[in-house]
Design an enzyme around this catalytic site. Sequence first.
Site, PDB file in Angstrom:
ATOM      1  N   ASP A 204       0.826  -1.192   0.000  1.00 27.27           N
ATOM      2  CA  ASP A 204       0.000   0.000   0.000  1.00 27.27           C
ATOM      3  C   ASP A 204       0.874   1.262   0.000  1.00 27.27           C
ATOM      4  OD1 ASP A 204      -2.801   1.077   0.651  1.00 27.27           O
ATOM      5  OD2 ASP A 204      -1.641   1.926   2.300  1.00 27.27           O
ATOM      6  N   GLU A 246       1.172  -0.436  -5.128  1.00 28.74           N
ATOM      7  CA  GLU A 246       0.185   0.618  -5.296  1.00 28.74           C
ATOM      8  C   GLU A 246       0.960   1.932  -5.344  1.00 28.74           C
ATOM      9  OE1 GLU A 246      -3.627   2.961  -3.449  1.00 28.74           O
ATOM     10  OE2 GLU A 246      -1.914   2.506  -2.208  1.00 28.74           O
TER      11      GLU A 246
HETATM   12  C1  GLC Z   1      -4.400   3.091  -0.103  1.00 34.10           C
HETATM   13  C2  GLC Z   1      -5.683   2.300   0.013  1.00 34.10           C
HETATM   14  C3  GLC Z   1      -6.767   3.165   0.596  1.00 34.10           C
HETATM   15  C4  GLC Z   1      -6.302   3.684   1.942  1.00 34.10           C
HETATM   16  C5  GLC Z   1      -4.957   4.383   1.821  1.00 34.10           C
HETATM   17  C6  GLC Z   1      -4.360   4.681   3.155  1.00 34.10           C
HETATM   18  O1  GLC Z   1      -4.516   4.129  -1.033  1.00 34.10           O
HETATM   19  O2  GLC Z   1      -6.045   1.779  -1.248  1.00 34.10           O
HETATM   20  O3  GLC Z   1      -7.975   2.456   0.725  1.00 34.10           O
HETATM   21  O4  GLC Z   1      -7.254   4.577   2.466  1.00 34.10           O
HETATM   22  O5  GLC Z   1      -4.010   3.585   1.141  1.00 34.10           O
HETATM   23  O6  GLC Z   1      -3.934   3.486   3.773  1.00 34.10           O
END
Ligand code: GLC
Length: 525
Positions: A204, A246
């Site tokens: 993440d 991500e």
């Molecule tokens: C990422 C996740 C999201 C979350 C963020 C903070 O972007 O996809 O859902 O709120 O991280 O952890």
Amino acid sequence: MAASPESLWYKDAIIYQLHVRTFCDSNGDGIGDFPGLMQKLDYLQELGVNVIWLLPFFPSPLRDDGYDISDYTAVHPSYGLLEDFKAFLAAAHDRGMRIIIELVLNHTSDQHSWFQESRSSRENPKRDWYVWSETDDHHKGVRIIFVDTEMSNWAWDPLSKSYYWHRFFSHQPDLNYDNPAVFEAMWNVMKFWLEMGVDGFRLDAVPYLVEREGTSCENLPETHAIIRELRKRVDQEYPGKMLLAEANQWPSDVCLYFGEADEFHMAFHFPLMPRMFMSVQLEDRKPIVEILEQTPQIPDSCQWCLFLRNHDELTLEMVTDIERDYMYDEYAKDKGMRLNLGIRRRLSPMMDNDRWRIHGMGDNVYLGDRNGVRTPMQWNGGWNAGFSGADPERLYSPLISNPVYGYQAINVESQRRSQHSLLSWMKRIIHVRKSSRVLSRGSIEFLKPSNHRVLAYVRQLGEEKILVVNNLSKSAQAVELDLRKYKGSIPIEMFGGNLFPRIGDLYYLLTLGPYQFFWFRLRRI
Ligand code: GLC
Ligand code: CA
């Protein structure tokens, strides 16, 4: 390290993103859990997916649906016990499915014991595990991600009377990766789950791991160094596991996360995603072709993860201001449908429930944050859509119940009964997609017919070639394709296996109904 063919499994994977809380409730408390999810593995297998990506299922105050983790090595009690997770993992593996889980590296919940210790006093040994400051003047230019809720990336801690850094909600303090102890703690978290047998992680929010004065605090060389070290350890100690990034960034920046095949195996293609929506609305292939042509080559063992929607708002960070306005005007006229720099809706309502554009579950824009796209799974038309035996008031979220998208109208049981439902069609397309590696591993060459409402390209892997032709418009189209390079080949339509006329010297004429597409194998027979 040379990759064995089996260790490249992710290159062809069909990944199903799933939140355990939304899927199936086995004990009637209104919240989905691992035993419930286990009962539904047959459904997922039948669908043809081979990898499940689980959203965070760890102990958490759930102020960001679990992305605010308070303990990395346990299961949230609402979702079951660690033993239940293990049983689920084993059952998935028995079916030949792989499981990837979330690794939230950048931040913890403010309820995590690390943060509790860190804030308890300036002398605490964990003080340096987070990013503290006497003032909120550092890193002034760094953008705020959750612009609708946060005013600053700094928050005041009244207990230790100083500021801490956070890129997301203020209850999610960023960890300090300049402290090697933090890195080792995260590596221990990874080992805990890898030892248990998980097949990989979605990491993440990776661009934000390290902060440096005078920079955007995104994609810094120090952040890449951390990823490289994690990757090295994974390869050495747990070969065959996969790391998925991500990193919501422009193609040239995302590409750096593949490194020289020594960082991530996969990364989401964030810039392509909104452009698929734009192309459909504009009835023009340009946004898709342009962004793919700007996407640099990536190392052979790496793969893009393509997606249309996920559990978040449809982010419009990687588009220009004009493109963003266009997307808002077309897909989120109502301001309540917008969140941060994005659109908090599901796919079907955005496509106006047009079967030929794609239909599925609706959304509920009246629920706050991103909860409108995280409503319970609709299994059947009965009590709570077959999701839970609880009183409806007790469900973690109301079901979708309007006449168009409600569970009485849209559910697995009814779609199973029709060969022509979206569910049956999904099964078929997954089956056909799996019949050839060209669609996952092949090169791509765009054809540029004068009819710009048609997107056409040829993919090739070794001698195998697939021609894809998509009508992006709501009306019938004719297209003349320059296929002279493939003269003598016969296009074989992949869903029905029917032969089309042999390619000759003339432009190849095809006609397509609204939103129709063709997948052809090109064979010399
Ligand atoms: C990422 C996740 C999201 C979350 C963020 C903070 O972007 O996809 O859902 O709120 O991280 O952890
Ligand atoms: Ca439950």
